[in-house]
Design a protein around this motif. Structure first.
Motif, PDB file in Angstrom:
ATOM      1  N   GLN A 119       0.833  -1.192   0.000  1.00 51.01           N
ATOM      2  CA  GLN A 119       0.000   0.000   0.000  1.00 51.01           C
ATOM      3  C   GLN A 119       0.875   1.253   0.000  1.00 51.01           C
ATOM      4  O   GLN A 119       1.965   1.255   0.580  1.00 51.01           O
ATOM      5  N   PRO A 120       0.423   2.337  -0.641  1.00 53.02           N
ATOM      6  CA  PRO A 120       1.218   3.567  -0.655  1.00 53.02           C
ATOM      7  C   PRO A 120       1.648   4.024   0.734  1.00 53.02           C
ATOM      8  O   PRO A 120       2.761   4.530   0.905  1.00 53.02           O
ATOM      9  N   LEU A 121       0.794   3.848   1.723  1.00 56.39           N
ATOM     10  CA  LEU A 121       1.140   4.257   3.084  1.00 56.39           C
ATOM     11  C   LEU A 121       2.369   3.530   3.595  1.00 56.39           C
ATOM     12  O   LEU A 121       3.172   4.103   4.349  1.00 56.39           O
ATOM     13  N   GLU A 122       2.551   2.277   3.174  1.00 51.71           N
ATOM     14  CA  GLU A 122       3.701   1.511   3.648  1.00 51.71           C
ATOM     15  C   GLU A 122       5.002   2.074   3.078  1.00 51.71           C
ATOM     16  O   GLU A 122       6.041   2.056   3.750  1.00 51.71           O
ATOM     17  N   VAL A 123       4.962   2.581   1.872  1.00 51.20           N
ATOM     18  CA  VAL A 123       6.127   3.263   1.297  1.00 51.20           C
ATOM     19  C   VAL A 123       6.339   4.600   2.004  1.00 51.20           C
ATOM     20  O   VAL A 123       7.467   4.968   2.350  1.00 51.20           O
ATOM     21  N   ALA A 124       5.249   5.323   2.235  1.00 56.60           N
ATOM     22  CA  ALA A 124       5.345   6.615   2.913  1.00 56.60           C
ATOM     23  C   ALA A 124       5.935   6.477   4.309  1.00 56.60           C
ATOM     24  O   ALA A 124       6.715   7.334   4.750  1.00 56.60           O
ATOM     25  N   ASN A 125       5.590   5.411   5.004  1.00 58.40           N
ATOM     26  CA  ASN A 125       6.149   5.191   6.341  1.00 58.40           C
ATOM     27  C   ASN A 125       7.661   4.990   6.290  1.00 58.40           C
ATOM     28  O   ASN A 125       8.391   5.439   7.182  1.00 58.40           O
ATOM     29  N   ALA A 126       8.146   4.304   5.261  1.00 56.82           N
ATOM     30  CA  ALA A 126       9.589   4.107   5.114  1.00 56.82           C
ATOM     31  C   ALA A 126      10.291   5.434   4.848  1.00 56.82           C
ATOM     32  O   ALA A 126      11.367   5.710   5.392  1.00 56.82           O
ATOM     33  N   VAL A 127       9.693   6.273   3.993  1.00 56.00           N
ATOM     34  CA  VAL A 127      10.261   7.590   3.729  1.00 56.00           C
ATOM     35  C   VAL A 127      10.292   8.412   5.005  1.00 56.00           C
ATOM     36  O   VAL A 127      11.300   9.061   5.322  1.00 56.00           O
ATOM     37  N   LEU A 128       9.196   8.394   5.750  1.00 59.61           N
ATOM     38  CA  LEU A 128       9.142   9.135   7.008  1.00 59.61           C
ATOM     39  C   LEU A 128      10.268   8.715   7.948  1.00 59.61           C
ATOM     40  O   LEU A 128      10.937   9.563   8.553  1.00 59.61           O
ATOM     41  N   PHE A 129      10.495   7.423   8.064  1.00 55.96           N
ATOM     42  CA  PHE A 129      11.587   6.947   8.916  1.00 55.96           C
ATOM     43  C   PHE A 129      12.924   7.513   8.469  1.00 55.96           C
ATOM     44  O   PHE A 129      13.710   8.026   9.276  1.00 55.96           O
ATOM     45  N   LEU A 130      13.203   7.469   7.178  1.00 57.57           N
ATOM     46  CA  LEU A 130      14.508   7.893   6.677  1.00 57.57           C
ATOM     47  C   LEU A 130      14.733   9.397   6.809  1.00 57.57           C
ATOM     48  O   LEU A 130      15.882   9.840   6.873  1.00 57.57           O
ATOM     49  N   VAL A 131      13.659  10.194   6.850  1.00 61.04           N
ATOM     50  CA  VAL A 131      13.847  11.637   6.999  1.00 61.04           C
ATOM     51  C   VAL A 131      13.717  12.085   8.455  1.00 61.04           C
ATOM     52  O   VAL A 131      13.881  13.276   8.756  1.00 61.04           O
ATOM     53  N   SER A 132      13.453  11.139   9.349  1.00 63.92           N
ATOM     54  CA  SER A 132      13.328  11.472  10.768  1.00 63.92           C
ATOM     55  C   SER A 132      14.679  11.369  11.463  1.00 63.92           C
ATOM     56  O   SER A 132      15.656  10.822  10.930  1.00 63.92           O
ATOM     57  N   ASP A 133      14.738  11.849  12.696  1.00 66.06           N
ATOM     58  CA  ASP A 133      15.961  11.757  13.487  1.00 66.06           C
ATOM     59  C   ASP A 133      16.318  10.310  13.823  1.00 66.06           C
ATOM     60  O   ASP A 133      17.469  10.018  14.155  1.00 66.06           O
ATOM     61  N   GLU A 134      15.349   9.426  13.748  1.00 66.83           N
ATOM     62  CA  GLU A 134      15.602   8.018  14.044  1.00 66.83           C
ATOM     63  C   GLU A 134      16.588   7.387  13.069  1.00 66.83           C
ATOM     64  O   GLU A 134      17.224   6.378  13.382  1.00 66.83           O
ATOM     65  N   ALA A 135      16.724   7.976  11.878  1.00 69.03           N
ATOM     66  CA  ALA A 135      17.605   7.425  10.851  1.00 69.03           C
ATOM     67  C   ALA A 135      18.879   8.261  10.691  1.00 69.03           C
ATOM     68  O   ALA A 135      19.492   8.269   9.624  1.00 69.03           O
TER      69      ALA A 135
END
Length: 264
Positions: free
Chosen positions: A234-250
């Motif tokens: 689902q598109p949301l599952e890709v969006a969640n990965a992008v969110l992780f990579l642009v967050s401080d967690e990554a």
């Protein structure tokens, strides 16, 4: 990770950061823009499709997100530069760039024209280069930034596309995205700029979903059969990965292509 609070509310993972998302009129670009907005980002959106871009912007405005749009062909330098400068002029900074523009004209290698080959490589690579080229000086000046480019599982060849349509140009372009982020991550590491990619597998978007579902119903080499998790993403599952990579967690991840492909 400590969650900060402001006026009694939890702060989002990209709260008040400024994100540029290309190809935001529909599909993955729209899903990514919405997900970043939900986590507090301010958005500058670019796409060649004016009507779809305004629909995405309206959805963001409805949830209280500061949003600006630029309509234009981002494989051309002037619109790409204008999108980046618009973000900086409107919000005063640039923290995140998501290069999502892409697409394909599939044909078997013996039937593909040079014109279509060039079109696919230009669409998937030139906008990624141009937007990154114009965004990077702003990020270098502030010595921080996150860049995510959308690659694809097709960078290693997609069986169902190869067997039934042919997709060498798209595979070559998305492999190019992987090589691009590997090099640019090294170039920008000293400026604390993280550069990564997300490589989706078969995703149920507005444009691709119908064809993928048809292959699942009719083809021996179908997306579901050849994906270990046995379903479309689902598109949301890709969006969640992008969110992780642009967050401080990554913060300690750079030069990496993250597969969101159901194990394929």
């Amino acid at each position: 990770m400590t969650i900060k609070k402001i006026e009694g509310k939890d702060m989002g993972r990209v709260q008040d950061r400024v994100a540029v998302v290309t190809g935001a009129a529909n599909g993955l670009g729209k899903a990514i823009a919405m997900r970043l907005a939900e986590e507090g980002a301010r958005l500058a959106l670019g796409d060649i499709e004016a009507a779809g871009l305004e629909r995405t912007a309206a959805s963001l405005t409805a949830i209280g997100t500061e949003t600006v749009t630029v309509t234009g062909d981002l494989t051309e330098e002037e619109p790409a530069q204008h999108l980046i400068q618009t973000a900086v002029d409107r919000f005063g900074q640039l923290d995140i760039l998501v290069n999502n523009v892409g697409g394909s004209r599939n044909a078997k290698i013996w039937e593909m024209t040079a014109e279509n080959w060039d079109f696919v490589l230009r669409l998937n690579l030139r906008s990624t280069f141009l937007c990154t080229h114009h965004a990077v000086p702003h990020m270098m000046q502030q010595r921080s930034g996150k860049i995510v480019c959308i690659s694809s599982g097709a960078r290693e060849g997609t069986p169902w596309t190869a067997y039934y349509q042919g997709g060498a140009a798209y595979s070559a372009a998305k492999a190019g995205v992987h090589g691009f982020i590997r090099d640019v991550a090294l170039e920008l590491a000293e400026y604390s700029i993280n550069v990564n990619a997300v490589a989706p597998g078969p995703i149920d978007t507005e444009r691709a979903g119908e064809n993928l579902r048809h292959l699942n119903e009719t083809a021996d080499y179908s997306p579901n059969r050849m994906t270990p998790l046995g379903r479309l993403g689902q598109p949301l599952e890709v969006a969640n990965a992008v969110l992780f990579l642009v967050s401080d967690e990554a913060a300690y991840i750079t030069g990496h292509t993250m597969a969101v492909a159901g194990g394929r």
